[in-house]
Design an enzyme around this catalytic site. Structure first.
Site, PDB file in Angstrom:
ATOM      1  N   HIS A  89       0.819  -1.224   0.000  1.00 14.50           N
ATOM      2  CA  HIS A  89       0.000   0.000   0.000  1.00 14.50           C
ATOM      3  C   HIS A  89       0.853   1.274   0.000  1.00 14.50           C
ATOM      4  CE1 HIS A  89      -3.726  -2.378   1.605  1.00 14.50           C
ATOM      5  NE2 HIS A  89      -3.527  -2.534   0.318  1.00 14.50           N
ATOM      6  N   SER A  96      -6.657  -1.426  -1.090  1.00  7.63           N
ATOM      7  CA  SER A  96      -6.055  -0.762  -2.247  1.00  7.63           C
ATOM      8  C   SER A  96      -7.075   0.041  -3.082  1.00  7.63           C
ATOM      9  CB  SER A  96      -5.296  -1.765  -3.116  1.00  7.63           C
ATOM     10  OG  SER A  96      -6.085  -2.904  -3.379  1.00  7.63           O
ATOM     11  N   GLY A 100     -10.775 -11.336 -12.612  1.00 14.37           N
ATOM     12  CA  GLY A 100      -9.925 -10.165 -12.767  1.00 14.37           C
ATOM     13  C   GLY A 100      -9.017 -10.226 -13.982  1.00 14.37           C
ATOM     14  N   HIS A 141      -7.826  -7.966  -8.576  1.00 12.74           N
ATOM     15  CA  HIS A 141      -8.299  -8.614  -7.350  1.00 12.74           C
ATOM     16  C   HIS A 141      -8.484  -7.523  -6.294  1.00 12.74           C
ATOM     17  CE1 HIS A 141      -6.190 -11.714  -9.613  1.00 12.74           C
ATOM     18  NE2 HIS A 141      -6.859 -12.621  -8.934  1.00 12.74           N
ATOM     19  N   GLU A 195     -13.758  -7.963  -8.746  1.00  8.75           N
ATOM     20  CA  GLU A 195     -13.825  -8.817  -7.541  1.00  8.75           C
ATOM     21  C   GLU A 195     -14.851  -9.908  -7.806  1.00  8.75           C
ATOM     22  OE1 GLU A 195     -12.156  -9.212  -4.495  1.00  8.75           O
ATOM     23  OE2 GLU A 195     -13.578 -10.881  -4.398  1.00  8.75           O
ATOM     24  N   ASP A 218      -3.121  -8.387  -7.509  1.00  7.64           N
ATOM     25  CA  ASP A 218      -2.923  -8.751  -6.100  1.00  7.64           C
ATOM     26  C   ASP A 218      -3.761  -9.981  -5.735  1.00  7.64           C
ATOM     27  OD1 ASP A 218      -2.223  -8.633  -3.421  1.00  7.64           O
ATOM     28  OD2 ASP A 218      -3.725  -7.104  -2.936  1.00  7.64           O
TER      29      ASP A 218
HETATM   30  C1  LIG Z   1      -5.438 -10.277  -1.596  1.00  2.88           C
HETATM   31  S1  LIG Z   1      -7.141  -9.903  -1.778  1.00  2.88           S
HETATM   32  C2  LIG Z   1      -7.124  -8.288  -2.455  1.00  2.88           C
HETATM   33  C3  LIG Z   1      -6.688  -7.220  -1.494  1.00  2.88           C
HETATM   34  C4  LIG Z   1      -6.704  -5.817  -2.057  1.00  2.88           C
HETATM   35  N1  LIG Z   1      -6.015  -5.722  -3.343  1.00  2.88           N
HETATM   36  C5  LIG Z   1      -6.089  -4.816  -1.102  1.00  2.88           C
HETATM   37  O1  LIG Z   1      -4.852  -4.621  -1.126  1.00  2.88           O
HETATM   38  O2  LIG Z   1      -6.831  -4.204  -0.316  1.00  2.88           O
HETATM   39  C6  LIG Z   1      -7.596 -10.891  -3.166  1.00  2.88           C
HETATM   40  C7  LIG Z   1      -9.071 -10.783  -3.568  1.00  2.88           C
HETATM   41  O3  LIG Z   1      -9.231 -11.395  -4.853  1.00  2.88           O
HETATM   42  C8  LIG Z   1     -10.507 -12.011  -4.925  1.00  2.88           C
HETATM   43  N2  LIG Z   1     -10.407 -12.980  -6.034  1.00  2.88           N
HETATM   44  C9  LIG Z   1      -9.925 -14.243  -6.022  1.00  2.88           C
HETATM   45  N3  LIG Z   1      -9.892 -14.753  -7.265  1.00  2.88           N
HETATM   46  C10 LIG Z   1     -10.351 -13.776  -8.102  1.00  2.88           C
HETATM   47  C11 LIG Z   1     -10.492 -13.665  -9.508  1.00  2.88           C
HETATM   48  N4  LIG Z   1     -10.162 -14.693 -10.322  1.00  2.88           N
HETATM   49  N5  LIG Z   1     -10.948 -12.516 -10.026  1.00  2.88           N
HETATM   50  C12 LIG Z   1     -11.275 -11.464  -9.227  1.00  2.88           C
HETATM   51  N6  LIG Z   1     -11.151 -11.504  -7.871  1.00  2.88           N
HETATM   52  C13 LIG Z   1     -10.688 -12.634  -7.319  1.00  2.88           C
HETATM   53  C14 LIG Z   1     -10.698 -12.591  -3.538  1.00  2.88           C
HETATM   54  O4  LIG Z   1     -12.083 -12.775  -3.282  1.00  2.88           O
HETATM   55  C15 LIG Z   1     -10.060 -11.500  -2.650  1.00  2.88           C
HETATM   56  O5  LIG Z   1     -11.040 -10.586  -2.226  1.00  2.88           O
END
Ligand SMILES: C[S@@+](CC[C@H](N)C(=O)[O-])C[C@H]1O[C@@H](n2cnc3c(N)ncnc32)[C@H](O)[C@@H]1O
Length: 256
Positions: free
Chosen positions: A19, A94, A137, A42, A112, A157
């Site tokens: 971040h 993020s 994503g 993500h 998401e 991410d």
């Molecule tokens: C590590 S977290 C993201 C944290 C965020 N980027 C932050 O820094 O605040 C990963 C997220 O990706 C989502 N996710 C998992 N597979 C995904 C996909 N194929 N496409 C979109 N989102 C996905 C999960 O539900 C989760 O909420």
């Protein structure tokens, strides 16, 4: 597989590494008046409550943002704005960091897939310049690329729940820059004893900057560090890495 929930980990040292650099990069990319495109593959829920049972259970924020006094910097600006609106226990994910630091002329596209996280994200990030997509994503960002404006940043991410995801991220990045050559791409990865992130590095047949930091999480399930790759790094981006380490020195160490 969608069992990962970022609420357990929000505000931990790895989140801070990612971040702080993200906020610095956004400041760098918005120095000129022309708008930029910001995308996330993500996104998560956008805002976290560090007093929630998930966060208290792991205690990871206590070893991260709660153990740190940030001096004046772009992430502090996003954090203070979030706390002012939602209370002292609120922490920006993020997407909210980006929305706070970006301007009306910038466009945000956030992907998401998890139904509950998507609903929360839609609630937390309502704004004219922000589109929230419930779709994969990798597929979603590729489908929207190249966007307008063409100058921009993509944050990748994932949760790396599936071992093949390391190679998938490299493959996605190569496809993305083929479609959108101007894109700056920021990739986060965990450093675990199994060393699977090397599969990601091996697949990156493209120029990039790399930054890794280490930390000791009491119950980090083996995560010993956090890594970032930056493709098409804007001029001055190396300084963002140095600054992240400087700002978060009490909790982040350079692994070398
Ligand atoms: C590590 S977290 C993201 C944290 C965020 N980027 C932050 O820094 O605040 C990963 C997220 O990706 C989502 N996710 C998992 N597979 C995904 C996909 N194929 N496409 C979109 N989102 C996905 C999960 O539900 C989760 O909420």
């Amino acid at each position: 597989m969608l069992s990962y929930q970022h609420s357990y980990h929000a505000g931990n040292p790895a989140d801070l590494h990612k971040h702080i650099v993200l906020a610095e990069l956004l400041a760098l990319l918005t120095r000129k008046a022309r708008g930029i495109s910001y995308m996330e593959t993500h996104a998560g829920r956008g805002r976290y409550d560090l007093s929630a049972p998930e966060s208290v259970q792991t205690g990871e924020a206590a070893e991260g943002i709660e153990a740190l006094t940030l001096p004046d910097c772009p992430l502090l600006h996003a954090l203070e704005t979030t706390r002012r609106h939602f209370g002292e226990a609120a922490y920006p994910g993020s997407p909210l960091i980006a929305q706070t630091l970006l301007r009306a002329q910038d466009q945000l596209h956030l992907m998401e897939l998890h139904p509950a996280e998507f609903r929360a994200l839609r609630q937390n990030l309502r704004a004219k310049n922000t589109a929230i997509h419930k779709r994969d994503g990798y597929e979603g960002v590729l489908a929207l690329s190249p966007p307008k404006p063409r100058k921009g940043l993509v944050l990748v991410d994932p949760s790396y729940e599936v071992k093949t995801e390391y190679a998938q991220v490299a493959d996605f990045t190569l496809k993305l820059v083929a479609k959108w050559p101007e894109a700056t791409v920021m990739i986060w990865y965990p450093i675990l004893p199994a060393g699977r992130h090397e599969e990601l590095i091996e697949g990156m047949r493209i120029k990039y900057l790399r930054d890794e930091v280490s930390f000791d999480l009491k119950d980090g399930k083996g995560m010993t560090g956090s890594g970032l790759l930056l493709v098409n790094a804007p001029f001055g981006a190396e300084k963002c890495f140095i600054k992240a380490l400087d700002l978060a020195r009490p909790i982040l160490k350079n692994p070398l």
